[in-house]
Motif scaffolding. Structure first.
Motif, short mmCIF file in Angstrom:
data_model
loop_
_atom_site.label_atom_id
_atom_site.label_comp_id
_atom_site.label_asym_id
_atom_site.label_seq_id
_atom_site.Cartn_x
_atom_site.Cartn_y
_atom_site.Cartn_z
N GLN A 290 0.83 -1.21 0.00
CA GLN A 290 0.00 0.00 0.00
C GLN A 290 0.86 1.26 0.00
OE1 GLN A 290 -4.04 -1.75 2.16
NE2 GLN A 290 -2.81 -0.26 3.26
N ALA A 291 2.02 1.20 0.65
CA ALA A 291 2.94 2.34 0.60
C ALA A 291 3.44 2.56 -0.83
CB ALA A 291 4.11 2.11 1.55
N VAL A 292 3.65 1.47 -1.56
CA VAL A 292 4.06 1.58 -2.97
C VAL A 292 2.94 2.24 -3.78
CG1 VAL A 292 4.65 0.28 -5.05
CG2 VAL A 292 5.65 -0.37 -2.85
N LEU A 293 1.69 1.83 -3.53
CA LEU A 293 0.56 2.48 -4.20
C LEU A 293 0.51 3.97 -3.85
CD1 LEU A 293 -2.53 0.08 -3.95
CD2 LEU A 293 -1.08 0.53 -5.92
N GLY A 294 0.73 4.27 -2.58
CA GLY A 294 0.73 5.67 -2.16
C GLY A 294 1.80 6.48 -2.86
N SER A 295 2.96 5.87 -3.03
CA SER A 295 4.05 6.55 -3.75
C SER A 295 3.66 6.80 -5.21
CB SER A 295 5.33 5.71 -3.68
OG SER A 295 5.73 5.51 -2.34
N ALA A 296 3.04 5.80 -5.82
CA ALA A 296 2.59 5.97 -7.21
C ALA A 296 1.54 7.08 -7.29
CB ALA A 296 2.01 4.66 -7.73
N SER A 297 0.71 7.19 -6.27
CA SER A 297 -0.30 8.25 -6.26
C SER A 297 0.34 9.63 -6.28
CB SER A 297 -1.21 8.10 -5.02
OG SER A 297 -1.96 6.90 -5.09
N CYS A 298 1.49 9.76 -5.63
CA CYS A 298 2.21 11.04 -5.66
C CYS A 298 2.61 11.39 -7.10
CB CYS A 298 3.45 10.99 -4.78
SG CYS A 298 3.09 10.63 -3.05
N GLY A 299 3.02 10.38 -7.85
CA GLY A 299 3.36 10.60 -9.26
C GLY A 299 2.14 11.00 -10.06
N PHE A 300 1.00 10.40 -9.78
CA PHE A 300 -0.23 10.77 -10.50
C PHE A 300 -0.66 12.20 -10.16
CE2 PHE A 300 -1.31 6.02 -10.64
CZ PHE A 300 -0.82 5.90 -11.93
N VAL A 301 -0.42 12.63 -8.92
CA VAL A 301 -0.72 14.02 -8.57
C VAL A 301 0.12 14.96 -9.42
CG1 VAL A 301 -0.54 15.76 -6.74
CG2 VAL A 301 -1.49 13.52 -6.22
N PHE A 302 1.39 14.64 -9.59
CA PHE A 302 2.27 15.44 -10.44
C PHE A 302 1.74 15.49 -11.87
CE2 PHE A 302 5.69 14.90 -13.61
CZ PHE A 302 6.23 16.19 -13.58
N LEU A 303 1.40 14.32 -12.43
CA LEU A 303 0.91 14.27 -13.82
C LEU A 303 -0.41 15.02 -13.97
CD1 LEU A 303 1.66 10.51 -14.65
CD2 LEU A 303 2.92 12.52 -15.45
N LEU A 304 -1.29 14.88 -12.99
CA LEU A 304 -2.57 15.56 -13.05
C LEU A 304 -2.39 17.07 -12.98
CD1 LEU A 304 -5.67 15.34 -13.11
CD2 LEU A 304 -5.60 15.27 -10.60
N ALA A 305 -1.51 17.54 -12.10
CA ALA A 305 -1.27 18.98 -11.97
C ALA A 305 -0.76 19.54 -13.29
CB ALA A 305 -0.27 19.24 -10.85
N ARG A 306 0.13 18.82 -13.96
CA ARG A 306 0.63 19.30 -15.26
C ARG A 306 -0.49 19.43 -16.27
NH1 ARG A 306 6.15 16.85 -17.56
NH2 ARG A 306 4.82 15.02 -17.81
N ARG A 307 -1.41 18.47 -16.28
CA ARG A 307 -2.52 18.52 -17.24
C ARG A 307 -3.50 19.64 -16.88
NH1 ARG A 307 -2.78 14.64 -20.99
NH2 ARG A 307 -1.54 12.74 -20.71
N LEU A 308 -3.75 19.82 -15.58
CA LEU A 308 -4.69 20.86 -15.16
C LEU A 308 -4.17 22.25 -15.50
CD1 LEU A 308 -5.83 19.53 -11.66
CD2 LEU A 308 -7.21 19.68 -13.73
N LEU A 309 -2.86 22.43 -15.50
CA LEU A 309 -2.26 23.74 -15.75
C LEU A 309 -1.76 23.88 -17.18
CD1 LEU A 309 -0.25 24.06 -12.42
CD2 LEU A 309 -2.44 25.12 -12.98
N LYS A 310 -2.21 22.98 -18.04
CA LYS A 310 -1.76 22.99 -19.43
C LYS A 310 -2.56 24.01 -20.22
CE LYS A 310 -0.62 19.68 -23.09
NZ LYS A 310 -0.78 18.27 -23.54
N SER A 311 -2.34 25.28 -19.92
CA SER A 311 -3.00 26.39 -20.62
C SER A 311 -1.98 27.49 -20.85
CB SER A 311 -4.18 26.92 -19.79
OG SER A 311 -5.17 25.94 -19.61
N ARG A 312 -2.39 28.50 -21.58
CA ARG A 312 -1.48 29.62 -21.84
C ARG A 312 -1.18 30.37 -20.55
NH1 ARG A 312 -5.46 30.06 -25.42
NH2 ARG A 312 -6.27 31.93 -24.37
N GLN A 313 -0.04 31.08 -20.53
CA GLN A 313 0.36 31.84 -19.35
C GLN A 313 -0.72 32.86 -18.97
OE1 GLN A 313 4.26 33.58 -19.46
NE2 GLN A 313 3.87 34.95 -17.74
N GLN A 314 -1.36 33.44 -19.98
CA GLN A 314 -2.38 34.44 -19.70
C GLN A 314 -3.55 33.83 -18.92
OE1 GLN A 314 -0.95 33.82 -22.53
NE2 GLN A 314 -0.37 35.68 -23.65
#
Length: 608
Positions: A51-75
């Motif tokens: 479960q700790a390994v799953l939790g660690s993977a979840s941290c990676g998914f948070v990173f990937l999700l944040a990149r997609r959520l902020l994938k817009s122009r600077q403006q």
């Protein structure tokens, strides 16, 4: 209780033993996940590492999700490319350090697996939103999440409506693939439930019972027990079943039991609508407040035994970490309003998933799948706030200050002594009782007795007195054990557990007739007490009444097919009657169900 339930269910799966003869009472994915880990040879510690390994993977998914959520122009985002990348990295790191995420990775509970699936599903969903393809992939993942926690279906339904509004044309292929994949994952569970019970139960039949738990005249919105039932898993399960059958005058299937309790909850709404609405407001606040509402363990008590002690705390002004996380996330929502459309699936999940629990009852672990999304919003909010100027800065700071005060104010008694939380008298007693039980199982009898005495200072509850008696029995102090058990019987004459413990004392003292009377009383009060039927079987064996012993043992096993003690005892009976192959098979099955059960291991070695 939930952790032990999952553990016992998983062991039953591994040994191919029927756990409950009905449709699934609870969503099945996590116990099957746990069983898979056990099948691989991982024990309790290994499961927690997984479960700790799953939790660690979840941290990676948070990173990937944040990149997609902020994938817009600077403006639109208000951030440069490099800063957006830093926000994504920081979000993953905050998730890695979030103390409640670490805490629940160490519990045999659903959050670790569920958070992993929800994050993976959301990352795949945004991928499909961007490329317009492979909608079945997020559908499969959210289907798995639903058979771990059916509340996920609230998001699935709301998201489907949003898709209809967003696309209008060419929506049916997207919607068909997404919902079809969800249904494909759930279908085997539904079919299995129908084959076993003959009733339509999509995932599990617990919803109506849980609805009544959170919607009855005695409900406080957080206590997870039907009023008038026992607090143990099997005791509570059989009490819920027995009360419904008594009310309707016939034997009921699980789905019928659930409909009965759902009807009782709806009846409460009809008769006391103002009280019911007040509970909704209370539960909504407790879901969002900084205070961590405990369920299986008192988080604020048990954290002191871990390195998380300084990372989970509550003061008059701040309940950390959620009491800071949510206000910062609200700032992020305000400052990111220009890209709110891009974040809409996340918002839909937060609202639908959160409110799905308000209909029932709330605890800290139920909101854990919301935490990763709030982390992204909070990190974004901090970053934007640091760059804000003028009116936007003023409103952002005012929003932060107001939210900090409101969600840490302890309204509805959140965290206040005597109302809700670790200060409540009965909670204090049960907290020390839980610690005593752990010490007792480890053989630390003196420490366990000290915790029991502390618990008794708060409340002379029956389970505290019963454990005190059990500790004295193991210490060989049978007179003190008898006094404690008799005190429990005198205080709670209609409860079966004190009679069972008094019977144990008499049995240890060799007073078999008195012990039998006590165990018969338990079976009279609770015919579903497998342990008492087992104890009657033990008494019969000691008195050489092998026919009665077998009858009692078989009754115990019919009630609880995974009861390893009864399997072991039946093996002893088989051995004495000359059926040695059957005895060995029973002992092997007992070890399959509980690899730590040393008596079965010793019997197999001794009688090789």
């Amino acid at each position: 209780m939930d952790a032990e339930y999952h553990h016992r269910w998983a062991l039953a799966i591994v040994s191919n033993t029927e756990f409950i003869r009905d449709a699934f009472f609870r969503a099945p994915l996590y116990p099957y996940f746990l069983a898979g880990l056990y099948k691989l040879g991982l024990g309790l510690f290994g499961a927690r590492v997984a479960q700790a390994v799953l939790g660690s993977a979840s941290c990676g998914f948070v990173f990937l999700l944040a990149r997609r959520l902020l994938k817009s122009r600077q403006q639109a985002t208000g951030l440069a490319d490099r800063t957006r990348e830093r926000v994504a990295v920081a979000s993953g790191l905050v998730m890695a350090a979030y103390p409640l995420a670490v805490y629940f990775d160490g519990e045999l509970l659903i959050p670790s697996l569920l958070v992993f699936l929800v994050l993976l599903g959301m990352v795949l969903l945004y991928r499909s939103l961007e490329n317009g393809r492979q909608w079945w992939l997020p559908g499969l993942v959210f289907g798995l999440a639903a058979i771990a926690r059916p509340n996920v279906l609230a998001f699935v339904a709301v998201f489907a409506v949003w898709l209809l509004v967003k696309y209008r044309s060419k929506v049916w292929s997207r919607l068909g693939w997404f919902l079809g994949a969800v249904c494909i994952v759930i279908a085997p569970v539904t079919v299995r439930n129908y084959v076993v019970s003959g009733t339509f139960v999509p995932i599990a039949w617990q919803a109506g019972t849980n609805f009544y738990i959170g919607n009855n005249p005695e409900s406080d919105g957080v206590t997870a027990i039907v009023p008038g039932t026992r607090g143990s898993w099997w005791g509570g399960y059989f009490d819920v079943k027995t009360q419904a059958e008594k009310a309707l005058g016939r034997e009921l299937k699980g789905a019928e039991i659930d409909r009965y309790w759902l009807g009782q909850g709806l009846d409460f709404w009809r008769k006391q609508p103002l009280r019911a609405l007040w509970l909704v407001v209370r539960k909504t606040y407790l879901l969002l407040s900084g205070y961590e509402v405990s369920n299986n363990r008192n988080i604020y008590y048990y954290k002191r035994f871990t390195f998380l002690n300084l990372l989970i705390f509550q003061t008059v002004f701040l309940k950390f970490p959620f009491g800071l996380l949510l206000p910062l996330a609200l700032v992020g929502i305000y400052l990111g309003r220009s890209i709110a459309r891009r974040w809409m699936p996340v918002f839909l999940f937060l609202v639908s998933f959160g409110l799905s629990f308000v209909a029932f009852f709330v605890t800290a672990r139920y909101r854990m799948p919301m935490v990763p999304f709030l982390i992204v919003l909070a990190v974004y909010g901090v970053t934007r706030l640091a760059k804000a100027r003028g009116r936007e800065l003023g409103i952002g700071l005012a929003l932060l200050a107001g939210a900090l005060v409101f969600f840490n104010a302890g309204l509805f008694g959140a965290g206040r002594a005597g109302v809700l939380g670790p200060g409540r008298v009965e909670d204090q007693a049960q907290t020390h009782l839980s610690a005593a039980m752990g010490m007792f199982q480890q053989g630390r009898l003196a420490d366990a007795l000290g915790e029991v005495r502390t618990a008794l200072e708060y409340d002379s509850a029956e389970n505290v007195l019963v454990l005190e008696s059990a500790i004295y029995v193991e210490m060989g102090k049978l007179e003190q054990a008898r006094v404690a058990a008799q005190a429990a019987v005198d205080r709670f004459p209609s409860s079966p557990e004190p009679y069972g413990q008094l019977g144990n004392v008499f049995a240890r003292a060799g007073q078999l007739d008195s012990a039998r009377v006590c165990f018969e009383k338990v079976c009279e009060l609770d015919p579903n007490s497998a342990s008492s039927w087992n104890n009657l079987g033990n008494i019969a064996m000691m008195q050489s009444d092998f026919t009665s012993a077998r009858t009692y043992f078989e009754k115990a096993l019919a009630i609880e097919p995974t009861f390893v003690v009864t399997l072991f005892n039946l093996g002893l009976l088989d051995w004495q009657e000359g059926n040695r192959d059957l005895a060995r098979s029973r002992w092997k099955r007992a070890l399959e169900l509980d690899p730590s059960y040393t008596k079965a291991k010793q019997a197999l070695e001794h009688f090789r």
